[in-house]
Design a protein around this motif. Sequence first.
Motif, PDB file in Angstrom:
ATOM      1  N   LEU A   1       0.870  -1.174   0.000  1.00 23.04           N
ATOM      2  CA  LEU A   1       0.000   0.000   0.000  1.00 23.04           C
ATOM      3  C   LEU A   1       0.907   1.224   0.000  1.00 23.04           C
ATOM      4  O   LEU A   1       1.678   1.425   0.952  1.00 23.04           O
ATOM      5  CB  LEU A   1      -0.899  -0.004   1.238  1.00 23.04           C
ATOM      6  CG  LEU A   1      -1.727   1.255   1.502  1.00 23.04           C
ATOM      7  CD1 LEU A   1      -2.704   1.533   0.358  1.00 23.04           C
ATOM      8  CD2 LEU A   1      -2.475   1.128   2.836  1.00 23.04           C
ATOM      9  N   VAL A   2       0.829   2.029  -1.056  1.00 24.40           N
ATOM     10  CA  VAL A   2       1.690   3.198  -1.197  1.00 24.40           C
ATOM     11  C   VAL A   2       0.863   4.453  -0.945  1.00 24.40           C
ATOM     12  O   VAL A   2      -0.041   4.775  -1.725  1.00 24.40           O
ATOM     13  CB  VAL A   2       2.322   3.268  -2.604  1.00 24.40           C
ATOM     14  CG1 VAL A   2       3.295   4.449  -2.678  1.00 24.40           C
ATOM     15  CG2 VAL A   2       3.018   1.964  -2.962  1.00 24.40           C
ATOM     16  N   VAL A   3       1.141   5.145   0.152  1.00 26.38           N
ATOM     17  CA  VAL A   3       0.470   6.411   0.459  1.00 26.38           C
ATOM     18  C   VAL A   3       1.290   7.514  -0.207  1.00 26.38           C
ATOM     19  O   VAL A   3       2.429   7.778   0.184  1.00 26.38           O
ATOM     20  CB  VAL A   3       0.364   6.636   1.971  1.00 26.38           C
ATOM     21  CG1 VAL A   3      -0.329   7.972   2.260  1.00 26.38           C
ATOM     22  CG2 VAL A   3      -0.399   5.482   2.628  1.00 26.38           C
ATOM     23  N   PHE A   4       0.700   8.138  -1.219  1.00 27.09           N
ATOM     24  CA  PHE A   4       1.414   9.103  -2.066  1.00 27.09           C
ATOM     25  C   PHE A   4       0.813  10.482  -1.838  1.00 27.09           C
ATOM     26  O   PHE A   4      -0.269  10.784  -2.307  1.00 27.09           O
ATOM     27  CB  PHE A   4       1.276   8.684  -3.531  1.00 27.09           C
ATOM     28  CG  PHE A   4       2.183   9.380  -4.506  1.00 27.09           C
ATOM     29  CD1 PHE A   4       2.051  10.743  -4.755  1.00 27.09           C
ATOM     30  CD2 PHE A   4       3.141   8.680  -5.202  1.00 27.09           C
ATOM     31  CE1 PHE A   4       2.876  11.382  -5.665  1.00 27.09           C
ATOM     32  CE2 PHE A   4       3.974   9.304  -6.118  1.00 27.09           C
ATOM     33  CZ  PHE A   4       3.841  10.664  -6.348  1.00 27.09           C
ATOM     34  N   GLN A   5       1.538  11.335  -1.102  1.00 33.18           N
ATOM     35  CA  GLN A   5       1.033  12.661  -0.743  1.00 33.18           C
ATOM     36  C   GLN A   5       1.549  13.723  -1.710  1.00 33.18           C
ATOM     37  O   GLN A   5       2.730  13.732  -2.075  1.00 33.18           O
ATOM     38  CB  GLN A   5       1.470  12.992   0.691  1.00 33.18           C
ATOM     39  CG  GLN A   5       1.030  14.351   1.190  1.00 33.18           C
ATOM     40  CD  GLN A   5       1.931  15.480   0.742  1.00 33.18           C
ATOM     41  OE1 GLN A   5       3.157  15.326   0.679  1.00 33.18           O
ATOM     42  NE2 GLN A   5       1.343  16.619   0.395  1.00 33.18           N
ATOM     43  N   THR A   6       0.668  14.640  -2.107  1.00 34.52           N
ATOM     44  CA  THR A   6       1.063  15.736  -2.982  1.00 34.52           C
ATOM     45  C   THR A   6       0.088  16.898  -2.807  1.00 34.52           C
ATOM     46  O   THR A   6      -1.012  16.722  -2.274  1.00 34.52           O
ATOM     47  CB  THR A   6       1.084  15.293  -4.456  1.00 34.52           C
ATOM     48  OG1 THR A   6       1.573  16.354  -5.281  1.00 34.52           O
ATOM     49  CG2 THR A   6      -0.303  14.876  -4.943  1.00 34.52           C
ATOM     50  N   ASP A   7       0.533  18.087  -3.250  1.00 39.88           N
ATOM     51  CA  ASP A   7      -0.388  19.229  -3.215  1.00 39.88           C
ATOM     52  C   ASP A   7      -0.625  19.791  -4.613  1.00 39.88           C
ATOM     53  O   ASP A   7      -1.148  20.900  -4.747  1.00 39.88           O
ATOM     54  CB  ASP A   7       0.118  20.326  -2.274  1.00 39.88           C
ATOM     55  CG  ASP A   7       1.302  21.111  -2.844  1.00 39.88           C
ATOM     56  OD1 ASP A   7       2.018  20.571  -3.712  1.00 39.88           O
ATOM     57  OD2 ASP A   7       1.498  22.267  -2.412  1.00 39.88           O
TER      58      ASP A   7
ATOM     59  N   PHE B   1      -7.812   8.102  -4.758  1.00 42.42           N
ATOM     60  CA  PHE B   1      -7.455   9.489  -4.464  1.00 42.42           C
ATOM     61  C   PHE B   1      -8.477  10.103  -3.524  1.00 42.42           C
ATOM     62  O   PHE B   1      -9.675   9.866  -3.664  1.00 42.42           O
ATOM     63  CB  PHE B   1      -7.395  10.314  -5.749  1.00 42.42           C
ATOM     64  CG  PHE B   1      -7.288  11.799  -5.512  1.00 42.42           C
ATOM     65  CD1 PHE B   1      -6.184  12.330  -4.872  1.00 42.42           C
ATOM     66  CD2 PHE B   1      -8.310  12.652  -5.890  1.00 42.42           C
ATOM     67  CE1 PHE B   1      -6.089  13.698  -4.619  1.00 42.42           C
ATOM     68  CE2 PHE B   1      -8.224  14.025  -5.651  1.00 42.42           C
ATOM     69  CZ  PHE B   1      -7.103  14.539  -5.012  1.00 42.42           C
ATOM     70  N   PHE B   2      -7.989  10.886  -2.557  1.00 40.18           N
ATOM     71  CA  PHE B   2      -8.891  11.689  -1.747  1.00 40.18           C
ATOM     72  C   PHE B   2      -8.170  12.954  -1.275  1.00 40.18           C
ATOM     73  O   PHE B   2      -6.950  13.028  -1.246  1.00 40.18           O
ATOM     74  CB  PHE B   2      -9.443  10.903  -0.558  1.00 40.18           C
ATOM     75  CG  PHE B   2      -8.473  10.675   0.569  1.00 40.18           C
ATOM     76  CD1 PHE B   2      -8.448  11.512   1.668  1.00 40.18           C
ATOM     77  CD2 PHE B   2      -7.609   9.603   0.542  1.00 40.18           C
ATOM     78  CE1 PHE B   2      -7.565  11.302   2.717  1.00 40.18           C
ATOM     79  CE2 PHE B   2      -6.721   9.367   1.583  1.00 40.18           C
ATOM     80  CZ  PHE B   2      -6.700  10.220   2.673  1.00 40.18           C
ATOM     81  N   HIS B   3      -8.976  13.948  -0.915  1.00 41.18           N
ATOM     82  CA  HIS B   3      -8.470  15.217  -0.410  1.00 41.18           C
ATOM     83  C   HIS B   3      -8.394  15.168   1.105  1.00 41.18           C
ATOM     84  O   HIS B   3      -9.336  14.747   1.763  1.00 41.18           O
ATOM     85  CB  HIS B   3      -9.410  16.364  -0.779  1.00 41.18           C
ATOM     86  CG  HIS B   3      -9.515  16.632  -2.240  1.00 41.18           C
ATOM     87  ND1 HIS B   3      -8.536  17.294  -2.937  1.00 41.18           N
ATOM     88  CD2 HIS B   3     -10.479  16.333  -3.135  1.00 41.18           C
ATOM     89  CE1 HIS B   3      -8.909  17.395  -4.205  1.00 41.18           C
ATOM     90  NE2 HIS B   3     -10.076  16.818  -4.347  1.00 41.18           N
ATOM     91  N   ALA B   4      -7.290  15.677   1.651  1.00 37.49           N
ATOM     92  CA  ALA B   4      -7.210  15.894   3.093  1.00 37.49           C
ATOM     93  C   ALA B   4      -7.496  17.342   3.435  1.00 37.49           C
ATOM     94  O   ALA B   4      -7.528  17.703   4.616  1.00 37.49           O
ATOM     95  CB  ALA B   4      -5.830  15.502   3.612  1.00 37.49           C
ATOM     96  N   GLY B   5      -7.707  18.192   2.411  1.00 34.81           N
ATOM     97  CA  GLY B   5      -8.073  19.581   2.629  1.00 34.81           C
ATOM     98  C   GLY B   5      -6.895  20.477   2.959  1.00 34.81           C
ATOM     99  O   GLY B   5      -5.735  20.043   2.979  1.00 34.81           O
TER     100      GLY B   5
ATOM    101  N   PHE C   1      -3.118  17.479  -0.393  1.00 32.47           N
ATOM    102  CA  PHE C   1      -3.132  18.552   0.592  1.00 32.47           C
ATOM    103  C   PHE C   1      -3.503  19.841  -0.138  1.00 32.47           C
ATOM    104  O   PHE C   1      -2.917  20.147  -1.182  1.00 32.47           O
ATOM    105  CB  PHE C   1      -1.744  18.756   1.218  1.00 32.47           C
ATOM    106  CG  PHE C   1      -1.361  17.761   2.287  1.00 32.47           C
ATOM    107  CD1 PHE C   1      -2.054  16.579   2.458  1.00 32.47           C
ATOM    108  CD2 PHE C   1      -0.277  18.019   3.116  1.00 32.47           C
ATOM    109  CE1 PHE C   1      -1.680  15.657   3.431  1.00 32.47           C
ATOM    110  CE2 PHE C   1       0.104  17.124   4.097  1.00 32.47           C
ATOM    111  CZ  PHE C   1      -0.586  15.939   4.263  1.00 32.47           C
ATOM    112  N   GLY C   2      -4.431  20.612   0.404  1.00 28.72           N
ATOM    113  CA  GLY C   2      -4.786  21.891  -0.210  1.00 28.72           C
ATOM    114  C   GLY C   2      -6.274  22.017  -0.482  1.00 28.72           C
ATOM    115  O   GLY C   2      -7.082  21.192  -0.041  1.00 28.72           O
ATOM    116  N   ASP C   3      -6.623  23.030  -1.217  1.00 32.66           N
ATOM    117  CA  ASP C   3      -8.018  23.340  -1.544  1.00 32.66           C
ATOM    118  C   ASP C   3      -8.607  22.249  -2.432  1.00 32.66           C
ATOM    119  O   ASP C   3      -8.135  22.031  -3.552  1.00 32.66           O
ATOM    120  CB  ASP C   3      -8.078  24.685  -2.262  1.00 32.66           C
ATOM    121  CG  ASP C   3      -9.503  25.150  -2.539  1.00 32.66           C
ATOM    122  OD1 ASP C   3     -10.448  24.367  -2.343  1.00 32.66           O
ATOM    123  OD2 ASP C   3      -9.651  26.316  -2.972  1.00 32.66           O
TER     124      ASP C   3
END
Length: 241
Positions: free
Chosen positions: A138-144, A202-206, A172-174
């Motif tokens: 499971l690869v958690v890939f964070q980006t903004d 994909f999901f937004h963390a806001g 991360f972000g709007d």
Amino acid sequence: MAAISLRKMEETAPALVDAYRSAGVSLRKHGLDGQRAAVYLVLDRSGSMRPYYRDGSVQALADRVLGLSAQLDDDGRVPVVFFSTDIDAVTDIPLAGHRGSVERIAAGLGHMGRTSYHLAMDAVIDHYLDSGATDPALVVFQTDGSPTSRPAAERYLCKSAKLPLFWQFIGFGDPRSTQFDFLRRLDELPVPQQRIVDNAGFFHAGPDPRSVPDDVLYDRLVGEFPSWLAAARAAGVVRPS
């Protein structure tokens, strides 16, 4: 049963016990209790990410991913890829040394550049293949933001569908930003025309990722993993359990 016991978590990383418990609840909710998987973390170091490093959002995500990893993998560490224009670092964050780990690593990485998804994806693929792992990952890939090369990112995602890797992108972000349109499209690439299985979510963390409750975060991180596992096993990508 968790890969790492509650007692060991209490001894090794007591600050992560609540996250570990929450991760366990989400895994059980999604039928993943006892599942074993390698867990990777990919962290965006593009220039626009600077505020999220400063306010602790990136460290908070790393800590919560460690809590999840302790449920799925018994080695007590998470391989982490920091990327921007190039690969800035490939390292591990251990349970025992998690406090301030992101800040310590990032402090020595220099200039924050652009957003080369495909290089980060390539680094994860190489690490997984070189590790000799047999469990899925499971690869958690964070980006903004969106990548510098959309065709390259899409190509790597489609090619890696033949490997036991599931990419869970987190923004991360709007949430209304058009920067995330590409990730929405990646999430919907057709099967089997472009990839053998649907290997991404994909999901937004806001704009304030730290405010997302543990239970919500973990539900989103693992929510699509079970359906991918089933499809990947049926396609011969993941060996039967």
